[in-house]
Write an enzyme that holds these catalytic residues in place. Structure first.
Site, PDB file in Angstrom:
ATOM      1  N   LYS A 236       0.844  -1.200   0.000  1.00 53.84           N
ATOM      2  CA  LYS A 236       0.000   0.000   0.000  1.00 53.84           C
ATOM      3  C   LYS A 236       0.876   1.245   0.000  1.00 53.84           C
ATOM      4  O   LYS A 236       1.887   1.319   0.703  1.00 53.84           O
ATOM      5  CB  LYS A 236      -0.911  -0.008   1.231  1.00 53.84           C
ATOM      6  CG  LYS A 236      -1.950   1.119   1.245  1.00 53.84           C
ATOM      7  CD  LYS A 236      -2.869   1.015   2.454  1.00 53.84           C
ATOM      8  CE  LYS A 236      -3.905   2.116   2.483  1.00 53.84           C
ATOM      9  NZ  LYS A 236      -4.794   2.043   3.667  1.00 53.84           N
TER      10      LYS A 236
ATOM     11  N   SER B  65      -9.683   2.699   2.998  1.00 57.03           N
ATOM     12  CA  SER B  65      -8.830   3.399   2.050  1.00 57.03           C
ATOM     13  C   SER B  65      -7.934   2.476   1.235  1.00 57.03           C
ATOM     14  O   SER B  65      -7.341   2.864   0.243  1.00 57.03           O
ATOM     15  CB  SER B  65      -7.953   4.390   2.799  1.00 57.03           C
ATOM     16  OG  SER B  65      -7.047   3.719   3.676  1.00 57.03           O
TER      17      SER B  65
ATOM     18  N   SER C 205      -9.832   0.168   7.108  1.00 54.13           N
ATOM     19  CA  SER C 205      -9.282   0.284   5.758  1.00 54.13           C
ATOM     20  C   SER C 205      -8.636  -0.984   5.214  1.00 54.13           C
ATOM     21  O   SER C 205      -8.254  -1.022   4.050  1.00 54.13           O
ATOM     22  CB  SER C 205      -8.261   1.430   5.703  1.00 54.13           C
ATOM     23  OG  SER C 205      -8.909   2.664   5.847  1.00 54.13           O
TER      24      SER C 205
END
Length: 504
Positions: free
Chosen positions: A79, A154, A178
């Protein structure tokens, strides 16, 4: 041996160790898959230019007889909230566009040391603020199950990469859901470890008392293999726990063998089931509990009287901490710099920079957080939110005196359509109603796929939560359920996903 990208990380690791395939072959297969489908999915912001050379080095060391870790040579997505020395680290924001870090995040460093091959950096809501990955400054990610729908947020990029077979594993971050909410809507497994179990050093901070790094995978065992690598004390992180951690992969293997399920007390958070849960999500949730009960678990309804205030408290605590953390992006210390035409004062340059560098959702939360921390309002807003946080922690403590783990749907609904909630911040925030409490209390949580909602044929996940430091319980119950459901279905959930790329 068929399509390499369809193998789990554990299967890949076994094939690499036996010499059946090489790391170069595994890495190339995933790079080819990225090239084939990521134009549609947009899971990646940057694809590594040296992944193959890293894989070649792993193969060379293995051929030389070096004693490598069990996961050496397995590809991994990262990420973009985690800084890396060899790829840009933007946190999905124009503010950090092109930024190259002088150091690796601790979890990235540990992943490299274990022999994982970083494939690239995955898309995310800007500075991890969002539930749909529509707030990325570089365009949205799409759900591999339906390209017109969101992949969660997210960390939608990490979940979509794993669901689309563009990576067997991914690193994510979870501040209010997330990792777990994207896992829910993409049919993947997502784990938020105990706060402090995994180092946050090198994770671009959103809300420091809530952020936690964790694994995204297609199986519970795979998540355990990754958590085993990244967990453990880090002196660079002042909130890192000094504990010695058991193997989460071993706990998952125990669960898959049916160990630990008989007599396990599972608490159902009845208050969360009243929070606007979609019928199909609710039905799959109860079916999963029935499977566990038939195999020896005890299901107990547990009250959580203060959980209804979790979203309100969270959206004061998070913006307040975000306002403080993002103050460093001021055109002087970190981030881009925009100078008004004709020059300007420091204040004018700072204003122009933050106006150009931050997207609307980030600005919204900074304003909200700054207001909550301002003189005269601190006690009324931020202080009160922290008191609610304490009440929620007490709810957890009381519940865990009666049960071993808690269960709820991982999110209220299946994946909604892109743009559907973009102009309604409150509706977007309520996507995290079931995941936020675990972050406020610092306890671990896991989302495991439990089937498809009958209304729309989209994935549904069940969330389990355990007391702090008892992450292994989640791996046992998650792997037990995963094995029982796959025996019942005769296949894995992701084998039912629509095909992308040339066969779509």
């Amino acid at each position: 041996m068929g399509d390499i990208t369809r193998l789990s990380a554990a299967e890949l690791a076994s094939s690499l160790s036996s010499g059946e395939i090489s790391s170069v072959e595994a890495t190339q297969a995933h790079l080819d898959r990225i090239g084939e489908v990521d134009g549609d999915v947009h899971a990646y912001l940057h694809v590594s230019e040296n992944a193959l050379s890293v894989a070649e080095d792993i193969d060379r060391r293995r051929a030389a007889g070096e004693n490598l870790s069990p996961v050496a040579g397995v590809p991994l997505a990262v990420k973009d909230v985690l800084v890396t020395t060899d790829m840009p680290s933007t946190s999905g924001s124009r503010m950090l566009e092109g930024y190259m870090s002088p150091f690796d995040a601790t979890v990235v460093q540990r992943s490299r040391q274990a022999g994982f091959v970083p494939l690239g950096k995955t898309n995310m809501d800007e500075f991890a603020m969002g539930s749909s990955t529509e707030h990325s400054a570089f365009g949205p990610t799409r759900n591999p199950w339906d390209l017109d729908r969101i992949p969660g947020g997210s960390g939608g990029g990490s979940a979509a990469a794993v669901a689309a077979f563009e990576a067997p594993l991914a690193l994510g971050s979870d501040t209010g859901g997330s990792i777990r909410q994207p896992a829910h809507v993409t049919g993947t497994v997502g784990v938020k470890p105990t706060y402090g179990a995994v180092s946050r050093y090198g994770a671009i901070a959103l809300a420091s008392s809530l952020d936690q790094i964790g694994p995204v995978s297609r199986t519970v065992l795979d998540a355990g293999l990754l958590q085993d690598v990244i967990q453990g004390h880090d002196p660079h992180d002042s909130t890192s726990l000094p504990d010695a951690w058991p193997s989460m992969a071993d706990a998952a293997r125990e669960g898959a063998r049916g160990e630990g399920l008989k007599g396990l007390r599972i608490g159902v958070l009845s208050d969360l089931l009243a929070a606007g849960i979609q019928d199909g999500v609710k039905s799959r949730f109860h079916e999963a509990l029935d499977v566990l009960e038939k195999n020896g678990a005890e299901i107990i309804e547990v009250p959580s009287p203060h959980f209804e205030y979790a979203v309100a408290a969270y959206y004061l605590i998070l913006p307040a901490e975000a306002s403080s953390n993002l103050a460093r992006f001021d055109s002087v210390r970190f981030g881009m710099r925009v100078t008004p035409e004709g020059g300007g004062t420091v204040e004018q340059v700072m204003s122009a920079t933050r106006e150009a560098g931050f997207g609307p959702e980030v600005k919204r939360r900074i304003i909200l957080g700054t207001y909550a921390l301002s003189a005269g309002y601190y006690d009324a807003y931020y202080g009160s939110a922290q008191k609610v946080r304490t009440l929620i922690q007490r709810d957890f403590n009381a519940a865990f005196e009666k049960v071993d783990v808690l269960a709820s749907p991982s999110a209220p609904t299946t994946a909604f359509k892109l743009g559907e909630k973009l102009d309604d911040p409150l509706a977007m925030y309520l996507n995290d109603v079931t995941t936020i409490p675990a972050n406020l209390a610092g306890v671990p949580g896991i989302s495991v796929p439990v089937g498809l909602a009958p209304e729309d044929g989209l994935p549904v996940g069940i969330q389990f939560m355990a007391p702090a430091r008892e992450d292994a319980r989640l791996y046992r119950v998650g792997a037990s359920l995963e094995k029982l459901l796959e025996e019942q279905w005769g296949h894995s959930l992701l084998s039912q996903a629509p095909q992308l790329g040339g066969t779509r």
